[in-house]
Scaffold this motif. Structure first.
Motif, PDB file in Angstrom:
ATOM      1  N   LEU A  66      44.325  42.883  43.423  1.00  0.00           N
ATOM      2  CA  LEU A  66      43.289  42.530  42.936  1.00  0.00           C
ATOM      3  C   LEU A  66      43.027  40.789  42.737  1.00  0.00           C
ATOM      4  N   LEU A  67      41.900  40.559  43.263  1.00  0.00           N
ATOM      5  CA  LEU A  67      41.781  39.009  43.273  1.00  0.00           C
ATOM      6  C   LEU A  67      40.689  38.605  42.390  1.00  0.00           C
ATOM      7  N   LYS A  68      40.783  37.619  41.487  1.00  0.00           N
ATOM      8  CA  LYS A  68      39.626  37.001  40.825  1.00  0.00           C
ATOM      9  C   LYS A  68      39.348  35.587  41.527  1.00  0.00           C
ATOM     10  N   ILE A  69      38.103  35.501  42.189  1.00  0.00           N
ATOM     11  CA  ILE A  69      37.754  34.523  43.006  1.00  0.00           C
ATOM     12  C   ILE A  69      36.940  33.383  41.942  1.00  0.00           C
ATOM     13  N   GLU A  70      37.451  32.211  41.901  1.00  0.00           N
ATOM     14  CA  GLU A  70      37.081  31.136  41.179  1.00  0.00           C
ATOM     15  C   GLU A  70      35.167  30.910  41.445  1.00  0.00           C
ATOM     16  N   GLY A  71      34.594  30.895  40.393  1.00  0.00           N
ATOM     17  CA  GLY A  71      33.112  30.924  40.412  1.00  0.00           C
ATOM     18  C   GLY A  71      32.500  32.434  40.442  1.00  0.00           C
ATOM     19  N   VAL A  72      33.169  33.473  40.430  1.00  0.00           N
ATOM     20  CA  VAL A  72      32.513  34.661  40.678  1.00  0.00           C
ATOM     21  C   VAL A  72      32.512  35.247  39.331  1.00  0.00           C
ATOM     22  N   GLN A  73      31.336  35.683  38.833  1.00  0.00           N
ATOM     23  CA  GLN A  73      31.434  36.273  37.405  1.00  0.00           C
ATOM     24  C   GLN A  73      30.845  37.764  37.408  1.00  0.00           C
ATOM     25  N   SER A  74      30.100  38.126  38.482  1.00  0.00           N
ATOM     26  CA  SER A  74      29.600  39.240  38.468  1.00  0.00           C
ATOM     27  C   SER A  74      29.772  40.293  39.702  1.00  0.00           C
ATOM     28  N   LYS A  75      29.336  41.617  39.510  1.00  0.00           N
ATOM     29  CA  LYS A  75      29.636  42.468  40.849  1.00  0.00           C
ATOM     30  C   LYS A  75      28.791  42.114  41.894  1.00  0.00           C
ATOM     31  N   ASP A  76      27.505  41.717  41.539  1.00  0.00           N
ATOM     32  CA  ASP A  76      26.530  41.034  42.388  1.00  0.00           C
ATOM     33  C   ASP A  76      26.888  39.910  43.359  1.00  0.00           C
ATOM     34  N   GLU A  77      27.717  39.110  42.654  1.00  0.00           N
ATOM     35  CA  GLU A  77      28.184  37.716  43.253  1.00  0.00           C
ATOM     36  C   GLU A  77      29.427  38.247  44.300  1.00  0.00           C
ATOM     37  N   THR A  78      30.065  39.273  44.312  1.00  0.00           N
ATOM     38  CA  THR A  78      31.061  39.719  45.144  1.00  0.00           C
ATOM     39  C   THR A  78      30.885  40.076  46.210  1.00  0.00           C
ATOM     40  N   GLU A  79      29.336  40.416  46.465  1.00  0.00           N
ATOM     41  CA  GLU A  79      28.717  41.121  47.707  1.00  0.00           C
ATOM     42  C   GLU A  79      29.099  40.121  48.748  1.00  0.00           C
ATOM     43  N   ILE A 101      50.700  35.542  54.649  1.00  0.00           N
ATOM     44  CA  ILE A 101      50.180  36.803  54.723  1.00  0.00           C
ATOM     45  C   ILE A 101      48.809  37.017  54.802  1.00  0.00           C
ATOM     46  N   TRP A 102      48.207  37.502  55.775  1.00  0.00           N
ATOM     47  CA  TRP A 102      46.715  37.752  55.965  1.00  0.00           C
ATOM     48  C   TRP A 102      46.314  38.974  55.374  1.00  0.00           C
ATOM     49  N   GLY A 103      44.997  39.229  54.781  1.00  0.00           N
ATOM     50  CA  GLY A 103      44.408  40.265  54.292  1.00  0.00           C
ATOM     51  C   GLY A 103      43.030  40.204  54.515  1.00  0.00           C
ATOM     52  N   LYS A 104      42.251  41.149  53.767  1.00  0.00           N
ATOM     53  CA  LYS A 104      41.010  41.174  54.144  1.00  0.00           C
ATOM     54  C   LYS A 104      40.078  41.904  52.414  1.00  0.00           C
ATOM     55  N   VAL A 105      39.153  40.902  52.155  1.00  0.00           N
ATOM     56  CA  VAL A 105      38.510  41.817  50.907  1.00  0.00           C
ATOM     57  C   VAL A 105      37.819  42.805  51.331  1.00  0.00           C
ATOM     58  N   VAL A 106      37.882  43.931  50.573  1.00  0.00           N
ATOM     59  CA  VAL A 106      37.547  45.227  51.253  1.00  0.00           C
ATOM     60  C   VAL A 106      36.402  45.988  50.049  1.00  0.00           C
ATOM     61  N   LYS A 107      36.487  45.461  48.900  1.00  0.00           N
ATOM     62  CA  LYS A 107      35.557  46.204  47.937  1.00  0.00           C
ATOM     63  C   LYS A 107      35.572  45.437  46.507  1.00  0.00           C
ATOM     64  N   SER A 108      34.635  45.589  45.692  1.00  0.00           N
ATOM     65  CA  SER A 108      34.640  44.733  44.458  1.00  0.00           C
ATOM     66  C   SER A 108      35.313  45.895  43.509  1.00  0.00           C
ATOM     67  N   HIS A 109      35.688  45.399  42.238  1.00  0.00           N
ATOM     68  CA  HIS A 109      36.683  46.046  41.484  1.00  0.00           C
ATOM     69  C   HIS A 109      36.185  45.764  40.014  1.00  0.00           C
ATOM     70  N   GLY A 110      35.503  46.800  39.472  1.00  0.00           N
ATOM     71  CA  GLY A 110      34.885  46.413  38.049  1.00  0.00           C
ATOM     72  C   GLY A 110      33.467  45.688  38.034  1.00  0.00           C
ATOM     73  N   ASN A 111      33.097  45.131  37.059  1.00  0.00           N
ATOM     74  CA  ASN A 111      31.737  44.491  36.697  1.00  0.00           C
ATOM     75  C   ASN A 111      31.980  42.914  36.672  1.00  0.00           C
ATOM     76  N   SER A 112      33.383  42.455  36.517  1.00  0.00           N
ATOM     77  CA  SER A 112      33.549  40.887  36.073  1.00  0.00           C
ATOM     78  C   SER A 112      33.702  40.133  37.135  1.00  0.00           C
ATOM     79  N   GLY A 113      33.498  40.605  38.669  1.00  0.00           N
ATOM     80  CA  GLY A 113      33.568  39.698  39.459  1.00  0.00           C
ATOM     81  C   GLY A 113      35.215  39.690  40.206  1.00  0.00           C
ATOM     82  N   VAL A 114      35.884  40.746  39.993  1.00  0.00           N
ATOM     83  CA  VAL A 114      37.027  41.018  40.703  1.00  0.00           C
ATOM     84  C   VAL A 114      36.943  41.886  42.050  1.00  0.00           C
TER      85      VAL A 114
END
Length: 106
Positions: free
Chosen positions: A28-41, A66-79
């Motif tokens: 689970l990652l919290k991206i700086e400046g992202v606050q909502s599920k819509d912004e994770t798109e 170590i490389w990875g990929k963002v696969v999905k949003s998690h919850g409603n708070s931008g995680v």
């Protein structure tokens, strides 16, 4: 001349988990400046890098990734959920990861 970053900063919060079990293959990652599920798109499909330093040099460098990929949003708070090639070490919880601004889906 100013330097431009080609990545956004994020914090590794922990693993995806339930009440009793945790799935270490999904982080689970919290991206700086992202606050909502819509912004994770925007970040879905982007590459993620966990950069750290090893004890000894390999190919003249102690820096490892170590490389990875963002696969999905998690919850409603931008995680977001990210899947890495190998699971991130538990020692990395709370530390920074880089969410690269590529590949572009625009």
């Amino acid at each position: 001349m100013t330097r431009t970053r080609l990545y956004s900063k994020a914090i590794f919060l922990g693993y995806r988990r339930g009440k009793h079990n945790q799935q270490t293959n999904t982080s689970l990652l919290k991206i700086e400046g992202v606050q909502s599920k819509d912004e994770t798109e925007f970040y879905l499909g982007k590459r993620v890098a966990y950069v750290y330093k090893g004890a000894r040099k390999i190919n003249e460098s102690k820096v490892r990734v170590i490389w990875g990929k963002v696969v999905k949003s998690h919850g409603n708070s931008g995680v977001v959920r990210a899947r890495f090639r190998s699971a991130l070490p538990p020692k990395a919880m709370g530390s920074r990861v880089r969410v690269m601004l590529y590949p572009s889906r625009v």
